[in-house]
Design an enzyme around this catalytic site. Sequence first.
Site, mmCIF file in Angstrom:
data_model
loop_
_atom_site.group_PDB
_atom_site.id
_atom_site.type_symbol
_atom_site.label_atom_id
_atom_site.label_comp_id
_atom_site.label_asym_id
_atom_site.label_seq_id
_atom_site.Cartn_x
_atom_site.Cartn_y
_atom_site.Cartn_z
ATOM 1 N N LYS A 1 -1.181 1.167 -1.601
ATOM 2 C CA LYS A 1 -1.828 0.917 -0.303
ATOM 3 C C LYS A 1 -0.910 0.245 0.700
ATOM 4 O O LYS A 1 -1.029 0.446 1.906
ATOM 5 C CB LYS A 1 -3.078 0.049 -0.504
ATOM 6 C CG LYS A 1 -4.232 0.754 -1.209
ATOM 7 C CD LYS A 1 -4.869 1.788 -0.315
ATOM 8 C CE LYS A 1 -6.089 2.440 -0.973
ATOM 9 N NZ LYS A 1 -6.532 3.638 -0.214
ATOM 10 N N GLU B 1 -11.382 -1.892 6.605
ATOM 11 C CA GLU B 1 -12.482 -1.752 5.660
ATOM 12 C C GLU B 1 -11.886 -1.797 4.257
ATOM 13 O O GLU B 1 -10.713 -1.476 4.079
ATOM 14 C CB GLU B 1 -13.208 -0.415 5.871
ATOM 15 C CG GLU B 1 -12.540 0.814 5.229
ATOM 16 C CD GLU B 1 -11.164 1.149 5.776
ATOM 17 O OE1 GLU B 1 -10.870 0.804 6.925
ATOM 18 O OE2 GLU B 1 -10.365 1.765 5.029
ATOM 19 N N SER C 1 -0.818 5.071 -9.248
ATOM 20 C CA SER C 1 -0.989 4.507 -7.909
ATOM 21 C C SER C 1 -1.230 2.999 -7.875
ATOM 22 O O SER C 1 -0.975 2.358 -6.866
ATOM 23 C CB SER C 1 -2.139 5.220 -7.190
ATOM 24 O OG SER C 1 -3.324 5.132 -7.961
#
Lengths: 388, 261
Positions: A89, A111, A372
């Site tokens: 991220k 968010e 990830s």
Amino acid sequence: MNFKISESGYYGEFGGSYIPELLLPNIEELKSAFKRIVESTSFQRDFSKLLKEYVGRPTPLYYARRLSAHYNTNIYLKREDLCHTGAHKINNTIGQILLAQEMNKKRIIAETGAGQHGVATATVCALMGLKCIVYMGEVDMERQAPNVKRMQMLGAEVRAVHSGTKTLKDATNEAIRDWINHPEETYYLIGSVVGPHPYPHIVSIFQSVIGDEIKKQLQQSPDYILACVGGGSNAIGAFYPFLDDETVKLIGVEAAGLGLQSGKTAATLTLGSTGVLHGSKSKLIQTEDGQVVEPYSISAGLDYPGVGPVHAFLDQCGRVEYKNATDEEALIAAGLLTRLEGIIPALESAHAFAALEKINPLADENIVVNLSGRGDKDMETYQQKLKF
Amino acid sequence: MERNKLSDLLQTDKKNLLNIYSTAGYPAIDDTSNIILNAMNSGVDMMEIGIPFSDPLADGPVIQQSSQKALNNGMTLELLFEQLNEIKNKVNIPLLLMGYYNSILNYGTEEFCKKCQMVGISGLIIPDLPLEVFQSEYEDVFKKYQLHNILLITPQTTDDRVKKIDNASTAFIYAVSSASTTGTKTGISDSTAFLEKLSQMHLKHPVLTGFNINNRDAYLQACKYTRGAIIGSAFIKAISNNVKLADGINIFLSSIIQASK
């Protein structure tokens, strides 16, 4: 075939910018700022420097010897779990915070579902000294309490969302409403390849560093790339540089939750129909009346009722094959990876590993699995479900 | 063919037009027909009926909650069409539908427009359907079924775009009083400069002001600069207060209208 976004912001019929007129000036401003900076050498220099020195890139491409032997093939892990903050991220939040600075925005909103994007946003805001507000569903705040604390320690204000179903989709609604109410000073830092154009494109470009590195590190095209898909940012990041190379089989893995027929699932591309949510046209799990259905997955990062428009398009044209994995399959895959390689994956990433059971690679083929994120945040679930 | 009631209303010289918003299926699933008829008899000039949606992006808490309650009541678009069809011959004011694009896309746009015409709808407000998409994909079908598309402008909309929207409009322009979701701020006293500017732009179409009009003062303020006003959240609040529905409607509307009409 052209897999890139059109000038007006569409991937085939999907994408676009379905936003209230109130947000039009913001979207126009964002589009022109992105265009301006993405080509500038100073942005490229700052972005690369932060990715290298702050995030810890390039992340390793690790040959997983014992997992390879288990499946009798060659499996490489793209170690996004080793990024600062523990997941891919942050590649996107670094890019977008530089964009926000270029646009002279002082107030950042985001968010978050599982909290990974919230943490990554709070992190870059601390780094740049910017005010940060993260919207998070009340239900998710309870499920992911440690990430709430991390965000707070980083100086972010975490605002509980009580509307709708009190999860990621409602947190996204609330963030967009905040943006409508504070259009001038606020930058909305979206966390996946969703939302109105140009967000899906911006996030794809910032995440494509994953695929670019895979290309360099493997020095040849892999036969397969596997990645999990919620909104789909890590998957598109890994796939992006390989879209035109049709020898590479690209496989996205959605969360089937308790099973496709159970009504408790997040397999949007398998079960969804065309719809508009959060500003873009894509596939959506919805009722006959067009109401968005709350998805379910054991992994908070995959239970989003929509999916990035680029994935809806890649599914429709067949360039990427989308499979799915249930909670149970993901848990088994997580256990296997942990015991064979000493790596505890995030529950999201475990879904990508579960798909190793569903492909039949040859012994001399090369598979890249995008790992990830790391599994620390999921320890409570693992402990309960795997009973140790 | 029947005439479009909204076109007819706007052609009169009536001023201070009052448009009341109400969410379909709220407070109870079959209240909408009564609300429309009651409001009409109380002197409302037109009504805007909201199609409840699970994710109403442009709405503040009051309308969000009414939408959620309506969905919990079991309200659907299909049922709304049935209810409107039943009162079609009693309604002599223009009715507009306000809804999010997904509801329409999911229903099938042409089918949706056809149904709208059948049940006597004069126009549509779809806040997340951008002008450019409307023009390239839907203008013809709206025309075919005699539906006006009501477009929104805000204080942030540039003058050039206001003119573009004026040109693309066929009935009135919906001026959002300030940068906010519905009913989030109190009153429109900060909006007078914007509304005054609009009144001096010599637009081809009349303007109605909406968002944050919460009482008679705000209504009159809006009417000073524009052809009328749209009240949503304040009306929803008024019919939420556990009073008898008809009383809630009448008390609220008489506080707005009084002797001014």
